[in-house]
Design an enzyme around this catalytic site. Structure first.
Site, PDB file in Angstrom:
ATOM      1  N   CYS A 146      60.877  59.352 -46.184  1.00  0.00           N
ATOM      2  CA  CYS A 146      60.774  60.518 -47.040  1.00  0.00           C
ATOM      3  C   CYS A 146      60.053  61.640 -46.301  1.00  0.00           C
ATOM      4  O   CYS A 146      59.068  61.364 -45.626  1.00  0.00           O
ATOM      5  CB  CYS A 146      60.024  60.138 -48.313  1.00  0.00           C
ATOM      6  N   PRO A 147      60.531  62.839 -46.346  1.00  0.00           N
ATOM      7  CA  PRO A 147      61.604  63.361 -47.197  1.00  0.00           C
ATOM      8  C   PRO A 147      62.955  63.466 -46.499  1.00  0.00           C
ATOM      9  O   PRO A 147      63.890  64.052 -47.043  1.00  0.00           O
ATOM     10  CB  PRO A 147      61.093  64.761 -47.544  1.00  0.00           C
TER      11      PRO A 147
END
Length: 78
Positions: free
Chosen positions: A17-18
């Site tokens: 992430c992200p």
């Protein structure tokens, strides 16, 4: 998931992430309304992240599936 006609597949295994969300967002932008994007990820938080992304963007989360260490997400372009 195998009965869906996937228009594009995105492999984000090994990314955290992200990055899986950002790559999915970019891919969806280039797709037409109603097309399906399948994202494969190894990031455990991607289950939560894609659910939130779907709500925020209006792209429908069609399915989520876990197979071993892989997480599969299918999004329908709004």
């Amino acid at each position: 998931m195998s009965t869906m006609n996937i228009d594009q597949e995105l492999d984000t295994r090994g990314l955290n992430c992200p990055l899986p969300i950002l790559k999915a967002k970019k891919a969806l932008t280039a797709m037409q309304s109603g097309q399906l994007l399948k994202v494969v990820s190894t990031d455990k938080s991607s289950l939560r992240d894609f659910a939130a992304f779907s709500k925020q963007t209006g792209n429908e989360l069609m399915s989520q599936e876990t197979v071993g260490e892989d997480f599969f997400h299918v999004l329908k372009r709004r």
